[in-house]
Design an enzyme around this catalytic site. Structure first.
Site, PDB file in Angstrom:
ATOM      1  N   GLY A  75      59.693  15.324 120.004  1.00 33.71           N
ATOM      2  CA  GLY A  75      60.140  15.874 118.729  1.00 33.71           C
ATOM      3  C   GLY A  75      59.943  17.381 118.710  1.00 33.71           C
ATOM      4  CB  ALA A  89      54.994  19.033 118.003  1.00 31.44           C
ATOM      5  CB  ALA A 136      63.369  16.788 109.097  1.00 33.96           C
ATOM      6  CD  GLU A 161      62.234  20.458 100.232  1.00 30.77           C
ATOM      7  OE1 GLU A 161      61.078  20.379 100.684  1.00 30.77           O
ATOM      8  OE2 GLU A 161      63.245  20.152 100.882  1.00 30.77           O
ATOM      9  CG  HIS A 208      59.802  11.524  99.957  1.00 28.42           C
ATOM     10  ND1 HIS A 208      60.644  11.497  98.869  1.00 28.42           N
ATOM     11  CD2 HIS A 208      60.031  12.712 100.572  1.00 28.42           C
ATOM     12  CE1 HIS A 208      61.352  12.621  98.845  1.00 28.42           C
ATOM     13  NE2 HIS A 208      61.000  13.371  99.855  1.00 28.42           N
ATOM     14  NE  ARG A 244      57.486  15.429  99.393  1.00 22.58           N
ATOM     15  CZ  ARG A 244      57.878  15.728 100.584  1.00 22.58           C
ATOM     16  NH1 ARG A 244      57.195  15.294 101.614  1.00 22.58           N
ATOM     17  NH2 ARG A 244      58.950  16.446 100.763  1.00 22.58           N
ATOM     18  CG  HIS A 289      57.935  11.230 103.697  1.00 18.24           C
ATOM     19  ND1 HIS A 289      59.180  10.999 104.233  1.00 18.24           N
ATOM     20  CD2 HIS A 289      57.796  12.592 103.621  1.00 18.24           C
ATOM     21  CE1 HIS A 289      59.785  12.162 104.459  1.00 18.24           C
ATOM     22  NE2 HIS A 289      58.960  13.136 104.108  1.00 18.24           N
ATOM     23  CD  GLU A 299      54.226  12.706 110.370  1.00 15.41           C
ATOM     24  OE1 GLU A 299      55.380  13.116 110.584  1.00 15.41           O
ATOM     25  OE2 GLU A 299      53.968  11.727 109.643  1.00 15.41           O
ATOM     26  NE  ARG A 325      54.409  16.734 104.889  1.00 15.83           N
ATOM     27  CZ  ARG A 325      55.739  16.778 104.835  1.00 15.83           C
ATOM     28  NH1 ARG A 325      56.379  17.909 105.101  1.00 15.83           N
ATOM     29  NH2 ARG A 325      56.426  15.711 104.507  1.00 15.83           N
TER      30      ARG A 325
END
Ligand code: FAD
Ligand code: SIN
Length: 536
Positions: free
Chosen positions: A14, A16, A49, A119, A247, A295, A356, A380, A391
């Protein structure tokens, strides 16, 4: 069975893993960089994402202090401020780098300025995005760039099973052993069923999250927390696992999807409003920031309204938004809704919280070093201290890029000192036979997800957590018996890893005698006057 040697071993392809791989391969053209991925290279959390990547971009309106303050506020007292500053201040440079590699982010209509979205929990517009496919665009860019380096090898369908340490050389290793060292990993080649020994000078875990521990999650099926579970088995330190982020708005689909489809928080940033089936707004009862509160607050509000009203979902109303703009920003969300008979311009979108993001993970320092020597973690699966108890939206892609860079800088200066550990033995599969009943594994995974969803969800209590621990212990015993006698399969390993993740979440939750951030318990609704990280 084969033995491989590689200078750098990366588990995960991914954002990272690939960001780090590219930097390493570019710096050391003569060193070999091996990336393992358990399915195909592009199947990652990163790829899904939607909202984007948060970074201070418009210096006239925004500044580092505001992004730091928003991150600390969302983290509810548990962020490490020095890490927050590192990520916020180094973030824009990392975003610039991926733009230079070819990543596209949307610009304002008729302008060369980036269209910065809003957001939950952000005080400014600072989210760079590519429609609602930001992760896909970043994954594409990194895969294309990685393919240019002859010294990067990506092996698909390779499942890392266990990290190799002194334990495999017959030495007793316990959690307080001070000099545990990682020499590489054992990995199952899913195409021929053989278990390979991979020796490395340095190993970097980029294995992503563990959302599959819950019944309903936005995470793809690869997200089974393998890196965290492997590190814990190797006696490395793991922290803050109780902070699993739900989420607020996954698409409610009575047919049940795994993963659940995400309706990005950016839709609320664009003007979407949370409502009941009757069309009443309810967020004013929970937070003055309404639908754009952090969130943890929004997810709990939706959960509480659903329980109060006895409904299966709440709604996101976008009917007042301009169709052309909605389609330009959220083409994938629009199409998905239409595919199940919902027209977001005419119908309210049914939404429900879903697991999430894993805010805790492998404890690392500011260089991405874990508590095990020669073992690093980024993305992650790591716990850097950025997220604290919750987060802030779109901080994850940013953190992954910043820490991939930091891990690169540290390994670059130390690699010359690390040798291969030739005496590591090959995997011993004696005494195991092919599984007679695969259904035992699938049934246990189902029981595990049910247990976590019923007892360790958005709202917790001491009684629920104890119930979960009792049931997890039974599943653990049964699965370990199976493991000792059965040929290794990805399903069995994922079950073992998920049980470990479930245990870590539940143990940490039981240990925290307060409600903070994403951990809410009806037994302690207040907060302790001091904060501590739950290190296991
Ligand atoms: P991942 O991208 O998940 O990659 C994990 C890799 O590890 C995969 O290649 C996998 O095959 C490999 N792997 C795992 N276990 C093994 C094993 N045992 N052996 C071999 N390989 C293994 N964050 C944001 O900042 N902004 C957003 O807008 C955003 N939207 C999101 C939307 C969705 C639907 C989801 C699910 C997440 C979103 N996130 C977002 C979170 C973010 O996408 C992830 O946190 C981030 O992409 C994780 O990247 P990573 O490199 O750590 O791991
Ligand atoms: C979203 O688009 O709502 C997800 C953003 C994130 O998880 O950071």
């Amino acid at each position: 069975m084969s033995r491989t040697k590689t200078d750098i071993l990366i588990l995960g392809s991914g954002i990272a893993g690939l960001t780090f791989a590219i930097k390493m391969a570019r710096q050391f053209p003569d060193r070999q960089v091996l990336v393992l991925t358990k399915t195909v290279e592009g199947e990652t959390n990163t790829r899904y994402a939607q909202g984007g990547v948060a970074a201070v971009w418009n210096g006239e309106k925004d500044d580092f202090e505001k992004h730091v303050a928003d991150t600390l506020d969302a983290g509810d007292g548990l962020c490490k401020e020095e890490i927050v500053r590192i990520v916020v201040e180094e973030g824009p440079e990392r975003v610039r780098e991926i733009i230079e590699l070819g990543a596209r982010f949307d610009k304002e209509k008729g302008s060369n300025e980036y269209d910065l979205a809003m957001e939950g929990g952000h005080s400014e517009h600072r989210i760079l995005h590519y429609k609602d496919l930001t992760g896909w665009e970043m994954q594409r860019t990194l895969m294309e760039e990685a393919a240019r380096y002859p010294n990067i090898t990506v092996k698909e369908h390779y499942f890392a099973l266990d990290l190799i340490t002194q334990h495999h050389l017959g030495r007793m290793v316990i959690r307080v052993t001070p000099d545990i060292e990682c020499f590489g990993c054992y990995a199952l080649n899913k195409q021929n069923g053989e278990i390979d020994t991979i020796l490395a000078r340095a190993t970097v875990l980029c294995t992503g999250g563990g959302g599959q521990v819950y019944k309903s999650t936005t995470n793809p099926v690869i997200a089974t927390g393998d890196g965290v579970a492997m590190t814990y088995r190797a006696k490395g330190r793991v922290e803050n696992m109780e902070f699993m982020q739900f989420h607020p708005t996954s698409l409610f689909n009575p047919a049940g999807d795994n993963p659940s489809f995400l309706v990005s928080e950016a839709v609320r940033g664009h003007g979407g409003i949370l409502k009941s089936a009757e069309g009443e707004e309810f967020m004013q009862h929970y937070d003055p920031r309404l639908s754009l509160a952090p969130r943890d607050i929004v997810a709990r509000a939706i959960d509480s309204e659903m329980k109060k009203r006895g409904t299966d979902c709440m709604y996101l109303d976008c009917r007042h938004l301009e169709k052309e703009s909605f389609l330009a920003h959220f083409p994938t969300i629009y199409e998905k809704c239409k595919s199940i008979g919902i027209d977001p311009m005419k119908d309210m979108i049914p939404v429900v919280p879903a697991c999430h993001y894993m805010c805790g993970g492998i404890l690392v320092d500011e260089h991405g070093r874990s508590s095990i020597h020669r073992l690093y973690a980024a993305g992650e699966c790591s716990s850097t201290g950025l997220h604290g108890a919750n987060r802030l939206a779109s901080n994850s892609l940013l953190e992954a890029m910043v820490f991939a860079h930091r891990v690169f800088l540290h390994i670059k200066d130390n690699l010359h000192a690390w040798e291969y550990k030739e005496e590591v033995p090959d995997w011993n599969a004696e005494g195991t036979t092919d599984p007679q009943e695969m259904v035992l594994i699938t049934q246990s995974i189902k029981e595990l997800k049910d247990t976590m969803s019923y007892y360790v969800g958005i709202v917790r209590s001491n009684v629920r957590l104890q119930r979960a621990l009792d049931r997890l212990f039974l599943l653990y015993r049964e699965t370990e018996d199976l493991y000792k006698t059965t040929t290794i399969s990805p399903q069995l390993m994922e079950l073992r890893n998920l049980i470990t993740i479930a245990y870590l979440i539940t143990r940490s939750a039981a240990h925290r005698k307060e409600s903070r951030g994403l951990h809410f318990t009806t037994d302690y609704t207040g907060q302790l006057s001091f904060v501590e990280h739950s290190v296991l």
